[in-house]
Design an enzyme around this catalytic site. Structure first.
Site, PDB file in Angstrom:
ATOM      1  CB  CYS A  77      -4.865   4.378   4.629  1.00 62.90           C
ATOM      2  SG  CYS A  77      -4.633   3.112   5.882  1.00 62.90           S
TER       3      CYS A  77
ATOM      4  CB  CYS B 255      -3.660  -0.159   8.719  1.00 62.06           C
ATOM      5  SG  CYS B 255      -4.421  -0.335   7.105  1.00 62.06           S
TER       6      CYS B 255
ATOM      7  CG  ASP C 171      -0.261   3.375   3.964  1.00 58.47           C
ATOM      8  OD1 ASP C 171      -0.194   4.002   2.897  1.00 58.47           O
ATOM      9  OD2 ASP C 171      -1.323   3.087   4.517  1.00 58.47           O
TER      10      ASP C 171
ATOM     11  CB  CYS D  84      -0.937   0.007   1.198  1.00 56.80           C
ATOM     12  SG  CYS D  84      -0.092  -0.045   2.772  1.00 56.80           S
TER      13      CYS D  84
HETATM   14 FE1  FES Z   1      -1.704  -0.004   4.181  1.00 52.46          FE
HETATM   15 FE2  FES Z   1      -3.405   1.280   5.613  1.00 52.46          FE
HETATM   16  S1  FES Z   1      -3.657   0.656   3.576  1.00 52.46           S
HETATM   17  S2  FES Z   1      -1.398   0.802   6.123  1.00 52.46           S
END
Ligand code: FES
Length: 132
Positions: A69, A113, A46, A44
């Site tokens: 996110c 996450c 992040d 993702c």
């Molecule tokens: Fe990957 Fe939230 S979508 S940490």
């Protein structure tokens, strides 16, 4: 358009998640940190860094810098909250379930996450242990 709708439905965050996202309590730089842990999720994209300040084996403060996110921001903030006041041994025992229950619930695809925040905390603790 149909697909977009179902996507939004899946991202049905609880009010607690949204509140936390809008006003996190532990975001930012911790100047007196003595342990830091940075993690990223290549899928993702992040990234987050947890910083802790340990005194006499107790995490007296924790802050996080999160680029990610809504769930990443709210869960990493909760991770700091759960860690503060705990011994490093107890902080190592914090689970994904502890984080999720603080926020009531998370959409299933957002559970990773919360793990990211915990990994960052655990890395920060190991970094502290290596130095002390
Ligand atoms: Fe990957 Fe939230 S979508 S940490």
């Amino acid at each position: 358009v149909k697909e977009d709708k179902s996507f939004e439905k899946k991202m049905n965050y609880t009010n607690k998640v949204i509140e936390r996202f809008k006003s996190p309590k532990h975001m930012g730089e911790l100047k007196e940190a003595n342990g830091k842990g940075k993690v990223g999720n290549p899928v993702c994209g992040d990234v987050m860094e947890v910083a802790i300040k340990v005194e006499n084996n107790i995490i007296v403060d924790a802050k996080v810098k999160t680029f990610g996110c809504v769930a990443a921001i709210s869960t990493s903030d909760v991770v700091c909250e759960l860690a503060i006041g705990k011994t490093i041994g107890d902080a190592e025992q914090i689970t994904k379930a502890d984080v999720v229950s603080k926020l009531e619930d998370l959409p299933p695809e957002k559970i990773h996450c919360s793990l990211l925040g915990l990994d960052a905390l655990k890395k920060a603790i190991s970094a502290y242990k290596e130095k002390h």
